[in-house]
Scaffold this motif. Sequence first.
Motif, PDB file in Angstrom:
ATOM      1  N   GLY A 144     -95.403 -54.434 -35.945  1.00  0.00           N
ATOM      2  CA  GLY A 144     -94.325 -54.020 -35.051  1.00  0.00           C
ATOM      3  C   GLY A 144     -93.205 -55.040 -34.947  1.00  0.00           C
ATOM      4  N   GLY A 145     -93.231 -56.071 -35.770  1.00  0.00           N
ATOM      5  CA  GLY A 145     -92.207 -57.108 -35.711  1.00  0.00           C
ATOM      6  C   GLY A 145     -92.518 -58.140 -34.633  1.00  0.00           C
TER       7      GLY A 145
ATOM      8  N   THR B 292     -98.414 -53.852 -44.709  1.00  0.00           N
ATOM      9  CA  THR B 292     -97.628 -53.752 -43.480  1.00  0.00           C
ATOM     10  C   THR B 292     -98.316 -52.779 -42.537  1.00  0.00           C
ATOM     11  OG1 THR B 292     -95.600 -54.175 -44.708  1.00  0.00           O
ATOM     12  CG2 THR B 292     -95.339 -53.157 -42.561  1.00  0.00           C
ATOM     13  N   VAL B 293     -99.005 -51.787 -43.126  1.00  0.00           N
ATOM     14  CA  VAL B 293     -99.768 -50.804 -42.370  1.00  0.00           C
ATOM     15  C   VAL B 293    -101.206 -50.811 -42.880  1.00  0.00           C
ATOM     16  CG1 VAL B 293    -100.089 -48.334 -41.929  1.00  0.00           C
ATOM     17  CG2 VAL B 293     -97.797 -49.308 -41.925  1.00  0.00           C
ATOM     18  N   GLU B 294    -102.168 -50.876 -41.957  1.00  0.00           N
ATOM     19  CA  GLU B 294    -103.578 -50.718 -42.295  1.00  0.00           C
ATOM     20  C   GLU B 294    -103.994 -49.343 -41.806  1.00  0.00           C
ATOM     21  OE1 GLU B 294    -106.103 -53.754 -40.711  1.00  0.00           O
ATOM     22  OE2 GLU B 294    -104.739 -55.355 -41.322  1.00  0.00           O
ATOM     23  N   LEU B 295    -104.587 -48.557 -42.691  1.00  0.00           N
ATOM     24  CA  LEU B 295    -104.957 -47.185 -42.350  1.00  0.00           C
ATOM     25  C   LEU B 295    -106.454 -47.007 -42.536  1.00  0.00           C
ATOM     26  CD1 LEU B 295    -103.121 -44.476 -41.932  1.00  0.00           C
ATOM     27  CD2 LEU B 295    -104.112 -43.915 -44.115  1.00  0.00           C
ATOM     28  N   THR B 296    -107.121 -46.481 -41.520  1.00  0.00           N
ATOM     29  CA  THR B 296    -108.554 -46.223 -41.575  1.00  0.00           C
ATOM     30  C   THR B 296    -108.803 -44.770 -41.250  1.00  0.00           C
ATOM     31  OG1 THR B 296    -108.995 -48.487 -40.841  1.00  0.00           O
ATOM     32  CG2 THR B 296    -110.819 -46.924 -40.712  1.00  0.00           C
TER      33      THR B 296
ATOM     34  N   GLU C 125    -101.106 -50.366 -32.640  1.00  0.00           N
ATOM     35  CA  GLU C 125    -102.268 -49.577 -33.029  1.00  0.00           C
ATOM     36  C   GLU C 125    -102.092 -48.156 -32.529  1.00  0.00           C
ATOM     37  OE1 GLU C 125    -106.070 -51.292 -32.205  1.00  0.00           O
ATOM     38  OE2 GLU C 125    -105.368 -53.319 -32.651  1.00  0.00           O
ATOM     39  N   ARG C 126    -102.304 -47.188 -33.417  1.00  0.00           N
ATOM     40  CA  ARG C 126    -102.137 -45.780 -33.068  1.00  0.00           C
ATOM     41  C   ARG C 126    -103.269 -44.963 -33.657  1.00  0.00           C
ATOM     42  NH1 ARG C 126     -95.777 -45.762 -34.581  1.00  0.00           N
ATOM     43  NH2 ARG C 126     -94.989 -46.382 -32.549  1.00  0.00           N
ATOM     44  N   GLU C 127    -103.554 -43.833 -32.999  1.00  0.00           N
ATOM     45  CA  GLU C 127    -104.529 -42.876 -33.520  1.00  0.00           C
ATOM     46  C   GLU C 127    -103.836 -41.539 -33.682  1.00  0.00           C
ATOM     47  OE1 GLU C 127    -108.105 -42.434 -31.288  1.00  0.00           O
ATOM     48  OE2 GLU C 127    -108.448 -44.593 -31.168  1.00  0.00           O
ATOM     49  N   GLY C 128    -104.275 -40.792 -34.661  1.00  0.00           N
ATOM     50  CA  GLY C 128    -103.704 -39.473 -34.878  1.00  0.00           C
ATOM     51  C   GLY C 128    -104.418 -38.760 -36.007  1.00  0.00           C
ATOM     52  N   VAL C 129    -103.726 -37.775 -36.563  1.00  0.00           N
ATOM     53  CA  VAL C 129    -104.265 -36.985 -37.673  1.00  0.00           C
ATOM     54  C   VAL C 129    -103.301 -37.098 -38.839  1.00  0.00           C
ATOM     55  CG1 VAL C 129    -104.813 -34.636 -38.428  1.00  0.00           C
ATOM     56  CG2 VAL C 129    -105.442 -35.373 -36.136  1.00  0.00           C
TER      57      VAL C 129
END
Length: 92
Positions: free
Chosen positions: A27-28, A72-76, A34-38
């Motif tokens: 986020g700079g 820059t983004v970690e996706l799980t 940290e976010r959750e979604g689909v």
Amino acid sequence: MGRNALMDIKRSLDEHIGQKIMLKANGGRRKTVEREGVLEETYPSVFIVKLDEETNSFERVSYSYADILTETVELTVCQDEDNQIRISYVKQ
């Protein structure tokens, strides 16, 4: 690396469309968001995440495959409580 790496990441994400994901994004200023979604959709150069409306002010966000490549983004992907898959690029 380059274009093939980005296409490999896109193909990995294509397999998980519609599944719950957790993402950590830079986020700079040394902040991590940290976010959750689909995982809603993948396009040639970006992917779209529909966020959990209860905890986020935005409905959807998009990131590029290069964001994953550069970490820059970690996706799980959260398939269930015990089965989580981290999407990343591993140089072969």
